[in-house]
Design an enzyme around this catalytic site. Structure first.
Site, PDB file in Angstrom:
ATOM      1  N   CYS A  64       0.828  -1.213   0.000  1.00 37.25           N
ATOM      2  CA  CYS A  64       0.000   0.000   0.000  1.00 37.25           C
ATOM      3  C   CYS A  64       0.862   1.262   0.000  1.00 37.25           C
ATOM      4  O   CYS A  64       1.586   1.520   0.959  1.00 37.25           O
ATOM      5  CB  CYS A  64      -0.910  -0.055   1.231  1.00 37.25           C
ATOM      6  N   CYS A  67       0.067   3.711   2.813  1.00 34.92           N
ATOM      7  CA  CYS A  67       0.562   3.162   4.089  1.00 34.92           C
ATOM      8  C   CYS A  67       2.040   3.496   4.261  1.00 34.92           C
ATOM      9  O   CYS A  67       2.474   3.865   5.358  1.00 34.92           O
ATOM     10  CB  CYS A  67       0.367   1.647   4.136  1.00 34.92           C
TER      11      CYS A  67
END
Length: 137
Positions: A64, A67
């Site tokens: 991600c 993230c």
């Protein structure tokens, strides 16, 4: 020159001793870790939430992008606030992510006194996270 070096060594040694005494004196108070704590499952998360007053749980995935962008913010929060930061890899802990209704990453849950009190999805500003943590501290 040698005398100056010896004086610096003596001062540094004294600083280290003083710092060690301060840590020993504060051990009776439960302090939050200065780095994010990896969570390996429901038992780990429950234990972390029970042991610490305010816990910011970062549900993330290695793949991600947002993230990875949030990671330095989360590390700073862990290092500079009284909150404990727990990291949950959703790929390794799918059941835990489902239990907390994590539909997208990053998802941040803030626990205060053992209860979830705030939820954030997506990239978050450090100032906003600090503000919410202070509100519940």
């Amino acid at each position: 020159m040698a005398e100056e070096i010896e004086e610096i060594r003596r001062q540094k040694l004294e600083e280290l001793r003083t710092r060690g005494e301060t840590v020993d004196a504060d051990e009776s108070e439960r302090q939050s870790p200065s780095e994010p704590v990896p969570v390996g499952g429901n038992a780990d998360l429950s234990e972390t939430v029970e042991e610490h007053g305010v816990v910011l749980v970062d549900f993330y995935a290695d793949w991600c992008g947002p993230c990875r962008m949030l990671e330095p913010v989360v590390e700073t929060i862990a290092a500079e606030t009284d909150a404990t930061v727990a990291k949950v890899d959703i790929d390794a802990n799918q059941q835990l992510a489902a239990e907390y209704n994590v539909r997208g990453v990053p998802t941040l849950l803030l626990f205060a006194d053992g209860q979830p009190v705030e939820r954030f999805v997506g990239m978050q500003e450090e100032a906003q996270l600090r503000s919410v943590i202070e509100k519940h501290a």
